[in-house]
Design a protein around this motif. Structure first.
Motif, PDB file in Angstrom:
ATOM      1  N   ALA A 120       0.958  -1.150   0.067  1.00 10.65           N
ATOM      2  CA  ALA A 120       0.058  -0.085   0.046  1.00 10.65           C
ATOM      3  C   ALA A 120       0.729   1.258  -0.053  1.00 10.65           C
ATOM      4  N   GLN A 121       0.730   2.428  -0.885  1.00 13.01           N
ATOM      5  CA  GLN A 121       1.187   3.492  -0.816  1.00 13.01           C
ATOM      6  C   GLN A 121       1.339   4.421   0.396  1.00 13.01           C
ATOM      7  N   THR A 122       2.488   4.535   0.969  1.00 18.37           N
ATOM      8  CA  THR A 122       2.522   5.351   2.323  1.00 18.37           C
ATOM      9  C   THR A 122       3.659   6.088   2.200  1.00 18.37           C
ATOM     10  N   THR A 123       3.568   7.437   2.792  1.00 20.30           N
ATOM     11  CA  THR A 123       4.449   8.238   2.817  1.00 20.30           C
ATOM     12  C   THR A 123       5.462   7.965   4.158  1.00 20.30           C
ATOM     13  N   ALA A 124       6.953   7.777   3.670  1.00 20.52           N
ATOM     14  CA  ALA A 124       7.519   7.315   4.834  1.00 20.52           C
ATOM     15  C   ALA A 124       8.122   8.567   5.654  1.00 20.52           C
ATOM     16  N   SER A 125       8.217   8.755   6.693  1.00 20.32           N
ATOM     17  CA  SER A 125       8.574   9.938   7.452  1.00 20.32           C
ATOM     18  C   SER A 125      10.178   9.684   7.391  1.00 20.32           C
ATOM     19  N   SER A 126      11.045  10.684   8.032  1.00 19.98           N
ATOM     20  CA  SER A 126      12.514  10.553   7.858  1.00 19.98           C
ATOM     21  C   SER A 126      13.043   9.607   9.078  1.00 19.98           C
TER      22      SER A 126
END
Length: 376
Positions: A120-126
């Motif tokens: 699933a497309q997720t935005t990964a934090s630093s």
């Protein structure tokens, strides 16, 4: 002591006498055709087959931990240490606010994972990216340190060399995840990081070590390193990467299963992927609990769903029918819905991991995870 069976999973419709299921030779655990699987009723309907029902030990709501005042916390960081040495200590732990918050963290990730494949497309934090990079580094070190040649299958001594390298670099690895103003927390988190990868003396690994790794993630969330938006990536990226690493460590150095119940256990090494993995599959339109018996389903979906990946791994490293090598997983496949599997796994985790002294005596405590109701 024989472990708690899965009363929420065992087929109650068949006539079974009052004794718990027998061992490997029991015909009651032969894999039945899908059409022949009995209807599963509620937990209390099958006491004759499996003993007492499994109840929640820790009542918690799914929520991320409240971040600590980092300026105040920095004055209290100390190396995490063991505190549970008796049943009385364990009961104190199980009644504490800390374990309730920890269980809330596990449930928060469980909630975020529902219906979400690993792809699933997720935005990964630093912070997520930093933790993934840390695990990638450890994975590369396995490649650099091959197993020693020996006659015994389990307990390859080269694991100690790999672990020593992790130990030597643990502080610097943690610094890559912590922001500069929290670098002092590394002294407290280092024992958790190390214990999350097994025991170098016994050359073993199990659900207690897995729980300590989850504790590390919890403490990082309590420091504000991981936030609400990181809940799904913590499962789909960080924990999935950790699971891949530990399978590589297990099959390279063949660590002994720590605290395993053998054939009557859920799994020799893991538990949390069965919780979060069943949540991933909750509501799936075509994959049901009984689908684990289809090799085609496993081959097509194991990379996307933690639960199916666990089943496929079990089948790869063990020989024989699932009903013989993992009768509990075989029983659970008769449960009609993933929602029921998920709730049962959560209860079983609390009973079979958090409530077991041989496992939790190795759990670690510090200022970020207090023992009982003590103050930092």
């Amino acid at each position: 002591m024989e472990p708690t069976k899965a009363p929420w999973a065992h087929p109650p419709a068949r006539t079974i006498d009052a004794t718990p299921p027998a061992g490997l030779n029991s015909s009651s655990h032969a894999a039945a055709p899908m059409s022949a699987r009995p209807t599963v009723a509620g937990p209390t309907s099958n006491l004759r087959a499996t003993g007492k029902p499994v109840d929640l030990v820790v009542q918690a709501l799914p929520e991320m931990p409240v971040p600590v005042d980092t300026e105040h916390a920095a004055q209290h960081f100390r190396p995490a240490e063991r505190r549970i040495t008796s049943q009385a200590d364990l009961q104190k732990f199980l009644k504490s606010t800390a374990v309730k918050d920890f269980m809330g963290f596990i449930l928060a990730l469980n909630e975020a994972a529902q219906g979400q494949p690993l792809s699933a497309q997720t935005t990964a934090s630093s912070a997520i990216n930093s933790m993934v990079n840390l695990l990638d580094t450890l994975n590369n070190w396995v490649d650099e340190i091959p197993p020693a040649k020996q006659a015994m299958r389990y307990g390859n001594p080269a694991y100690r060399e790999w672990f020593a390298k992790v130990h030597e670099n643990a502080h610097s690895l943690l610094i890559t995840v912590l922001p500069p103003e929290l670098s002092q927390a590394a002294i407290e988190l280092k024992p958790m990081l190390l214990d999350g990868f097994g025991n170098k003396t016994r050359i073993d690994y199990g659900t207690g070590h897995e729980t300590t790794f989850c504790q590390l993630l919890y403490c990082l969330a309590k420091l504000g390193v991981f936030t609400e938006g990181d809940r799904l990536p913590l499962v789909s990226q960080v924990f999935a990467k950790y699971l891949t690493l530990m399978r590589k460590v297990q099959t390279t150095y063949w660590l002994e299963p720590a605290g395993s119940h053998g054939v009557w256990g859920l799994d020799d090494y893991q538990f949390l992927p069965f919780i979060w993995g069943s949540s991933q599959l909750n509501g799936h339109t075509s994959i049901t609990p009984s689908s684990i018996h289809s090799q085609a389903v496993l081959d097509a979906n194991a990379e996307d769903y933690l639960y199916l990946g666990c089943i496929k791994f079990v089948k790869q490293v063990k020989k024989g029918p699932l009903a013989e090598m993992s009768p509990m997983l075989n029983d659970i496949s008769a449960v009609p819905t993933w929602s029921k599997v998920n709730s049962g796994m959560i209860k079983m985790y609390q009973v079979e991991v958090l409530s077991k002294l041989p496992i939790m005596q190795h759990f670690l405590f510090g200022s970020l995870f207090l023992f009982g109701d003590e103050q930092a």
